[in-house]
Design a protein around this motif. Structure first.
Motif, mmCIF file in Angstrom:
data_model
loop_
_atom_site.group_PDB
_atom_site.id
_atom_site.type_symbol
_atom_site.label_atom_id
_atom_site.label_comp_id
_atom_site.label_asym_id
_atom_site.label_seq_id
_atom_site.Cartn_x
_atom_site.Cartn_y
_atom_site.Cartn_z
ATOM 1 N N SER A 185 31.027 54.919 35.778
ATOM 2 C CA SER A 185 31.769 53.653 36.257
ATOM 3 C C SER A 185 33.432 53.621 36.754
ATOM 4 N N TRP A 186 33.845 55.092 36.586
ATOM 5 C CA TRP A 186 35.311 55.174 37.054
ATOM 6 C C TRP A 186 35.488 54.875 38.626
ATOM 7 N N SER A 188 34.151 52.833 40.619
ATOM 8 C CA SER A 188 34.327 51.472 40.858
ATOM 9 C C SER A 188 35.541 50.737 40.435
ATOM 10 N N HIS A 189 35.924 51.365 39.157
ATOM 11 C CA HIS A 189 37.241 50.791 38.524
ATOM 12 C C HIS A 189 38.272 51.354 39.482
ATOM 13 N N ALA A 190 38.434 52.634 40.021
ATOM 14 C CA ALA A 190 39.483 52.983 40.630
ATOM 15 C C ALA A 190 39.588 52.565 42.081
ATOM 16 N N TRP A 191 38.373 52.143 42.775
ATOM 17 C CA TRP A 191 38.305 51.421 44.023
ATOM 18 C C TRP A 191 39.039 49.890 44.027
ATOM 19 N N LYS A 192 38.638 49.253 42.740
ATOM 20 C CA LYS A 192 39.511 48.003 42.574
ATOM 21 C C LYS A 192 40.733 47.992 42.258
ATOM 22 N N ARG A 193 41.111 49.055 41.560
ATOM 23 C CA ARG A 193 42.874 49.378 41.266
ATOM 24 C C ARG A 193 43.496 49.618 42.425
ATOM 25 N N ARG A 204 33.649 45.474 46.693
ATOM 26 C CA ARG A 204 33.045 46.207 45.801
ATOM 27 C C ARG A 204 33.046 47.648 46.467
#
Length: 227
Positions: A185-186, A188-193, A204
């Motif tokens: 999941s990291w 996806s979280h990094a892209w958002k951040r 997304r």
């Protein structure tokens, strides 16, 4: 009964403020329950079939541009910038990229061979075949090769620093010298951040597949190959 369901959907959407998508999912569950009850001869008909749930309007797709990609890369750590470079140019899925090992890359020729994918299962994260369950090879452009060469040098230095072996079986995207891959999941979280940090319109991580497809089509690559 169908009219009563219509009243329920109206209450959920207009009075309780639920989104049309949530109300539509409620309708699907109600229809499934009545379908089961009908099969068991507990009811004479399925009232959900005559109800009118909210119509869903397809969301407008925003495809990250290469300017968006470069803006995110500029504020992201080098390792994630390399990941984004690869994701935006070959269009592989997140799990497929995380399963990539250095032996799958030929940076002299400029190619990546995808044979595996990381996926979530009932007993945890597993390594399996690709989505289509067959290996495939993607060409890498000069900028992607350059980014991966720099990333590889950093990976070698990290492996030496923490005292672990580095070789063809080492994971490309890793925080421990290649022994294990990033958490699924990291990215996806990094892209958002880092998208937020760069001031890029929220999208997304998966939408980078569309970015890659757009770049390929503009380069004149046949649709069948892009697909």
């Amino acid at each position: 009964a169908g009219l009563e369901l219509d009243d329920l959907y109206s209450t959920l959407e207009n009075d309780l403020g639920l989104s049309p998508a949530v109300v539509a999912r409620c309708h699907s569950q109600i229809r499934a329950v009545f379908s089961w009850a009908l099969r068991k001869k507990l009811v004479a008909a399925n009232p959900a079939l005559s109800a009118d749930p909210p119509r869903l309007r397809p969301a407008k797709l925003h495809i990250p541009s290469m300017d968006d990609v470069r803006a995110v890369q500029a504020v992201a750590p080098a390792a994630f910038a390399a990941y984004v470079q690869l994701a935006a140019t070959v269009g592989a899925r997140r799990g497929t990229l995380l399963a990539l090992r250095w032996g799958d890359l030929d940076l002299e020729v400029g190619s990546a061979t995808f044979t595996r994918a990381i996926a979530e299962a009932d007993d945890g994260v597993v390594e399996k075949g690709t989505k289509a369950d067959r290996p495939y090879v993607s060409s890498l452009g000069p900028s992607t090769v350059s980014a991966l060469q720099a990333h590889r040098q950093r990976a070698i230095e990290q492996a030496l620093r923490i005292g672990v072996p580095f070789g063809p079986e080492s994971f490309v995207f890793s925080d421990d010298g290649g022994l294990t891959h990033w958490n699924l999941s990291w990215p996806s979280h990094a892209w958002k951040r880092y998208s937020a940090k760069a001031g890029v319109k929220p999208t997304r991580l998966h939408d980078l597949r569309h970015t890659a497809a757009s770049q390929m089509l503009m380069a004149g690559i046949a649709i069948s190959i892009v697909a």
